[in-house]
Motif scaffolding. Structure first.
Motif, PDB file in Angstrom:
ATOM      1  N   LEU A  37     -59.828 -22.015  53.753  1.00 37.99           N
ATOM      2  CA  LEU A  37     -59.874 -23.049  52.733  1.00 37.99           C
ATOM      3  C   LEU A  37     -58.492 -23.602  52.411  1.00 37.99           C
ATOM      4  O   LEU A  37     -58.359 -24.747  51.966  1.00 37.99           O
ATOM      5  N   GLU A  38     -57.453 -22.803  52.641  1.00 45.18           N
ATOM      6  CA  GLU A  38     -56.094 -23.202  52.256  1.00 45.18           C
ATOM      7  C   GLU A  38     -55.383 -24.020  53.330  1.00 45.18           C
ATOM      8  O   GLU A  38     -54.345 -24.628  53.065  1.00 45.18           O
ATOM      9  N   HIS A  39     -55.919 -24.059  54.516  1.00 45.27           N
ATOM     10  CA  HIS A  39     -55.228 -24.692  55.642  1.00 45.27           C
ATOM     11  C   HIS A  39     -55.064 -26.204  55.427  1.00 45.27           C
ATOM     12  O   HIS A  39     -56.006 -26.889  55.042  1.00 45.27           O
ATOM     13  N   ARG A  69     -47.205 -21.973  59.078  1.00 43.41           N
ATOM     14  CA  ARG A  69     -48.305 -21.837  60.046  1.00 43.41           C
ATOM     15  C   ARG A  69     -48.575 -20.377  60.373  1.00 43.41           C
ATOM     16  O   ARG A  69     -47.656 -19.558  60.487  1.00 43.41           O
ATOM     17  N   GLN A  70     -49.852 -20.082  60.490  1.00 40.84           N
ATOM     18  CA  GLN A  70     -50.316 -18.733  60.780  1.00 40.84           C
ATOM     19  C   GLN A  70     -51.358 -18.804  61.900  1.00 40.84           C
ATOM     20  O   GLN A  70     -51.945 -19.864  62.143  1.00 40.84           O
ATOM     21  N   PRO A  71     -51.629 -17.681  62.589  1.00 40.39           N
ATOM     22  CA  PRO A  71     -52.690 -17.688  63.608  1.00 40.39           C
ATOM     23  C   PRO A  71     -54.040 -18.036  62.984  1.00 40.39           C
ATOM     24  O   PRO A  71     -54.262 -17.794  61.797  1.00 40.39           O
ATOM     25  N   PRO A  72     -54.945 -18.621  63.761  1.00 39.32           N
ATOM     26  CA  PRO A  72     -56.260 -18.983  63.212  1.00 39.32           C
ATOM     27  C   PRO A  72     -57.023 -17.772  62.708  1.00 39.32           C
ATOM     28  O   PRO A  72     -56.965 -16.684  63.294  1.00 39.32           O
ATOM     29  N   ILE A 126     -49.856 -25.648  57.167  1.00 45.57           N
ATOM     30  CA  ILE A 126     -49.867 -24.739  56.025  1.00 45.57           C
ATOM     31  C   ILE A 126     -51.002 -23.745  56.221  1.00 45.57           C
ATOM     32  O   ILE A 126     -52.174 -24.131  56.338  1.00 45.57           O
ATOM     33  N   GLY A 127     -50.673 -22.457  56.275  1.00 43.15           N
ATOM     34  CA  GLY A 127     -51.691 -21.422  56.355  1.00 43.15           C
ATOM     35  C   GLY A 127     -52.413 -21.368  57.687  1.00 43.15           C
ATOM     36  O   GLY A 127     -52.021 -21.988  58.675  1.00 43.15           O
TER      37      GLY A 127
END
Length: 320
Positions: free
Chosen positions: A40-42, A299-302, A34-35
């Motif tokens: 903070l949201e990951h 999922r998103q890139p770091p 997630i994220g």
């Protein structure tokens, strides 16, 4: 029969019980991200055959009923700095980055170490009971799943479920609490067949136990805290001793998940929501709103990390 022998025998019985009660749980694990990492949201949820399960309560401790092979959940891959950990408080216990004073927490690089020097994580279905005083460490548990250092050559990933065998254990005394560190190796590691007890680690991986001792002693110094201490003068105890501690922490978890130990006290609240423990007051179905409303994979890139996280810290006063 000694108390230790009884504990080992009970643990072997527990291996058979848990393995037979979760015959399909050791097949296919994956992750739901997630994220973006470093936010903070990951969150990283563990999935089994495409469906979220609790990393704390549903992933079985044991993976093999005949060979004593355990499941370990990787929280922090080797060489990385983000202090990722299983969230005890959130439903189904995703892995998230620890927060201190509203900011994401990163472990500093204490020369010559970079980030964590092993794949660091936890054993599912274990709990270091904060109400239980260990007779040898003279300190209570730290209220977390049992910590694990996996010393194989493969770099893991957050949320990976590794099959490992136990080699030994160290007893960190962290801010007055017992914080066990179990030393294990991935059963698929090229050296796994040669690593069967703690003395094999020094024989085949010379310096690793000493480095592990140093790492845990000094890693909080850059943040303004003192050295950590160890019980047993820093000695790494053998596989038999480690097995007894794992059994104790599995029994403590069983009391937690069945309601014999409180999941909510004035000082903490643990989510015991799960899908697989029929005797648990936290058992839910997939139709339960807390489960049905879990977020989809996003999922998103770091996100970028502050460059200061890469700084070396040189610690001069360490005695190992």
């Amino acid at each position: 029969m000694t108390g230790g022998s009884i504990a080992v025998r009970r643990l072997s019985q527990q291996v058979r019980l848990l393995s037979s009660s979760h015959p399909s749980m050791v097949s296919t694990f994956g992750t739901r991200l997630i994220g973006s990492p470093n936010t903070l949201e990951h969150r990283v949820f563990i999935e089994h055959n495409g469906s979220v399960v609790s990393s704390f309560h549903d992933v079985p401790l044991f993976a093999d009923q005949s060979n004593g092979i355990l499941n370990m959940i990787v929280e922090v891959p080797r060489w990385t700095n983000a202090k990722m950990e299983i969230s005890k408080e959130e439903p189904f216990n995703p892995i998230k980055q620890d927060i201190k004073k509203g900011r994401l927490r990163f472990v500093r690089n204490c020369f010559p170490h970079h980030g964590y020097i092993w794949n660091y994580g936890a054993f599912p279905q274990t709990w270091e009971d904060p109400a239980a005083l260990h007779p040898e460490t003279k300190a209570k548990g730290d209220n977390d799943p049992l910590d694990v250092c996996e010393i194989g050559e493969q770099v893991g990933y957050v949320g990976q479920v590794k099959q490992v065998k136990v080699l030994g254990i160290m007893a960190l005394l962290d801010e007055g609490e017992t914080d066990w560190k179990v030393i294990v190796v991935d059963v698929h590691d090229p050296l796994a067949s040669k690593l069967n007890d703690i003395e094999d680690v020094e024989r085949h991986l010379p310096g690793l136990i000493r480095a592990t001792n140093e790492w845990f002693r000094i890693y909080k110094i850059p943040d303004g805290k003192g050295e950590n201490a160890f019980a047993f003068s820093g000695e790494a105890k053998n596989k038999k001793y480690a097995t007894e501690i794992i059994h104790e922490c599995n029994e403590a978890w069983r009391r937690l998940i069945t309601g014999d130990s409180p999941a909510k006290t004035p000082t903490y609240e643990i989510s015991i929501r799960n899908l697989s423990n029929s005797s648990s007051p936290g058992l839910v179905t997939r139709n339960d709103p807390t489960y049905a409303n879990l977020p989809a994979d996003s999922r998103q890139p770091p996100a970028p990390i502050d460059p200061s996280i890469s700084k070396w810290f040189y610690i001069s006063s360490v005695q190992v």
